[in-house]
Scaffold this motif. Sequence first.
Motif, mmCIF file in Angstrom:
data_model
loop_
_atom_site.group_PDB
_atom_site.id
_atom_site.type_symbol
_atom_site.label_atom_id
_atom_site.label_comp_id
_atom_site.label_asym_id
_atom_site.label_seq_id
_atom_site.Cartn_x
_atom_site.Cartn_y
_atom_site.Cartn_z
ATOM 1 N N ILE A 1 0.829 -1.202 0.000
ATOM 2 C CA ILE A 1 0.000 0.000 0.000
ATOM 3 C C ILE A 1 0.867 1.257 0.000
ATOM 4 C CG2 ILE A 1 -1.685 1.324 1.351
ATOM 5 C CD1 ILE A 1 -2.800 -1.453 2.249
ATOM 6 N N LYS A 2 1.970 1.224 0.713
ATOM 7 C CA LYS A 2 2.869 2.391 0.789
ATOM 8 C C LYS A 2 3.437 2.774 -0.579
ATOM 9 C CE LYS A 2 4.308 1.618 5.541
ATOM 10 N NZ LYS A 2 5.422 1.245 6.428
ATOM 11 N N ARG A 3 3.475 1.825 -1.512
ATOM 12 C CA ARG A 3 3.979 2.126 -2.859
ATOM 13 C C ARG A 3 3.065 3.084 -3.604
ATOM 14 N NH1 ARG A 3 4.896 -3.954 -4.769
ATOM 15 N NH2 ARG A 3 3.418 -3.250 -6.327
ATOM 16 N N TYR A 4 1.821 3.197 -3.171
ATOM 17 C CA TYR A 4 0.818 3.967 -3.904
ATOM 18 C C TYR A 4 0.480 5.320 -3.279
ATOM 19 C CZ TYR A 4 0.230 -0.026 -6.872
ATOM 20 O OH TYR A 4 0.463 -1.035 -7.764
ATOM 21 N N CYS A 5 1.202 5.721 -2.233
ATOM 22 C CA CYS A 5 0.938 7.022 -1.623
ATOM 23 C C CYS A 5 2.185 7.521 -0.900
ATOM 24 C CB CYS A 5 -0.230 6.946 -0.644
ATOM 25 S SG CYS A 5 0.008 5.824 0.741
ATOM 26 N N ASN A 6 2.161 8.790 -0.561
ATOM 27 C CA ASN A 6 3.297 9.324 0.188
ATOM 28 C C ASN A 6 3.128 9.008 1.677
ATOM 29 O OD1 ASN A 6 1.836 11.472 1.527
ATOM 30 N ND2 ASN A 6 1.979 12.678 -0.354
ATOM 31 N N ARG A 7 4.160 9.295 2.433
ATOM 32 C CA ARG A 7 4.182 8.928 3.858
ATOM 33 C C ARG A 7 3.040 9.587 4.647
ATOM 34 N NH1 ARG A 7 9.224 9.951 7.965
ATOM 35 N NH2 ARG A 7 8.133 9.289 9.831
ATOM 36 N N ARG A 8 2.801 10.867 4.399
ATOM 37 C CA ARG A 8 1.750 11.593 5.125
ATOM 38 C C ARG A 8 0.369 11.002 4.861
ATOM 39 N NH1 ARG A 8 -1.682 15.496 3.858
ATOM 40 N NH2 ARG A 8 -0.738 15.871 1.835
ATOM 41 N N ILE A 9 0.088 10.698 3.613
ATOM 42 C CA ILE A 9 -1.202 10.100 3.251
ATOM 43 C C ILE A 9 -1.342 8.740 3.935
ATOM 44 C CG2 ILE A 9 -2.569 9.140 1.346
ATOM 45 C CD1 ILE A 9 -2.540 12.184 1.369
ATOM 46 N N TYR A 10 -0.277 7.942 3.885
ATOM 47 C CA TYR A 10 -0.321 6.625 4.516
ATOM 48 C C TYR A 10 -0.600 6.747 6.023
ATOM 49 C CZ TYR A 10 0.923 2.152 6.413
ATOM 50 O OH TYR A 10 0.872 0.973 7.108
ATOM 51 N N GLU A 11 0.129 7.634 6.686
ATOM 52 C CA GLU A 11 -0.037 7.783 8.138
ATOM 53 C C GLU A 11 -1.438 8.277 8.496
ATOM 54 O OE1 GLU A 11 3.259 10.262 9.246
ATOM 55 O OE2 GLU A 11 4.673 8.569 9.175
ATOM 56 N N ASN A 12 -1.967 9.231 7.724
ATOM 57 C CA ASN A 12 -3.326 9.721 7.979
ATOM 58 C C ASN A 12 -4.369 8.627 7.749
ATOM 59 O OD1 ASN A 12 -2.326 12.245 8.597
ATOM 60 N ND2 ASN A 12 -2.766 13.110 6.587
ATOM 61 N N GLY A 13 -4.184 7.849 6.697
ATOM 62 C CA GLY A 13 -5.104 6.747 6.422
ATOM 63 C C GLY A 13 -5.037 5.660 7.472
ATOM 64 N N TYR A 14 -3.838 5.359 7.932
ATOM 65 C CA TYR A 14 -3.678 4.334 8.968
ATOM 66 C C TYR A 14 -4.319 4.798 10.277
ATOM 67 C CZ TYR A 14 -1.591 0.470 11.510
ATOM 68 O OH TYR A 14 -1.402 -0.658 12.270
ATOM 69 N N GLU A 15 -4.260 6.090 10.554
ATOM 70 C CA GLU A 15 -4.924 6.636 11.746
ATOM 71 C C GLU A 15 -6.439 6.449 11.652
ATOM 72 O OE1 GLU A 15 -4.076 7.997 14.811
ATOM 73 O OE2 GLU A 15 -2.182 7.065 14.235
ATOM 74 N N LEU A 16 -7.012 6.673 10.467
ATOM 75 C CA LEU A 16 -8.443 6.433 10.287
ATOM 76 C C LEU A 16 -8.780 4.977 10.600
ATOM 77 C CD1 LEU A 16 -9.241 8.402 6.992
ATOM 78 C CD2 LEU A 16 -9.893 9.012 9.337
ATOM 79 N N GLY B 1 -13.846 -3.130 -1.353
ATOM 80 C CA GLY B 1 -14.612 -1.906 -1.198
ATOM 81 C C GLY B 1 -14.852 -1.619 0.263
ATOM 82 N N ALA B 2 -15.094 -0.363 0.571
ATOM 83 C CA ALA B 2 -15.339 0.033 1.951
ATOM 84 C C ALA B 2 -16.094 1.354 1.985
ATOM 85 C CB ALA B 2 -14.012 0.188 2.698
ATOM 86 N N VAL B 3 -16.690 1.593 3.129
ATOM 87 C CA VAL B 3 -17.209 2.916 3.465
ATOM 88 C C VAL B 3 -16.340 3.401 4.610
ATOM 89 C CG1 VAL B 3 -19.148 4.234 4.367
ATOM 90 C CG2 VAL B 3 -19.552 2.375 2.739
ATOM 91 N N VAL B 4 -15.761 4.589 4.433
ATOM 92 C CA VAL B 4 -14.826 5.140 5.412
ATOM 93 C C VAL B 4 -15.337 6.501 5.873
ATOM 94 C CG1 VAL B 4 -12.448 5.902 5.797
ATOM 95 C CG2 VAL B 4 -12.903 3.952 4.293
ATOM 96 N N GLU B 5 -15.342 6.703 7.190
ATOM 97 C CA GLU B 5 -15.695 8.013 7.728
ATOM 98 C C GLU B 5 -14.438 8.868 7.738
ATOM 99 O OE1 GLU B 5 -17.448 10.156 11.733
ATOM 100 O OE2 GLU B 5 -17.372 7.965 11.647
ATOM 101 N N GLY B 6 -14.510 10.002 7.087
ATOM 102 C CA GLY B 6 -13.361 10.894 7.015
ATOM 103 C C GLY B 6 -13.142 11.659 8.310
ATOM 104 N N SER B 7 -12.066 12.394 8.366
ATOM 105 C CA SER B 7 -11.700 13.121 9.584
ATOM 106 C C SER B 7 -12.687 14.244 9.919
ATOM 107 C CB SER B 7 -10.276 13.676 9.459
ATOM 108 O OG SER B 7 -10.151 14.421 8.271
#
Length: 91
Positions: free
Chosen positions: A8-23, A46-52
């Motif tokens: 998954i980390k191959r498809y986004c930058n570090r900040r995006i990954y960390e924010n997504g992992y926090e969700l 597929g998923a439904v995700v509640e944003g920040s």
Amino acid sequence: MGMTLDFIKRYCNRRIYENGYELYKKNKVLSYYDRFNKDLGLEYMGAVVEGSKGAYYDVTGIYRESDDILYDYTCTCDAYESYQGICKHCV
């Protein structure tokens, strides 16, 4: 092989990954499905995700096992259209 955190980390930058992992850690993934089509070698997710900010987003992804690539992905958030790579909801 399947998808891993390193994959998954191959498809986004570090900040995006960390924010997504926090969700994920905050249980913001409200529903999730995962189907594998053996004949095509594709995994549909597929998923439904509640944003920040409390909005809900539909996320989809297709993983192609033979190439070990994320073949396709989408998210209904505004950021999906503006970032290169996956957004935090796809993580």
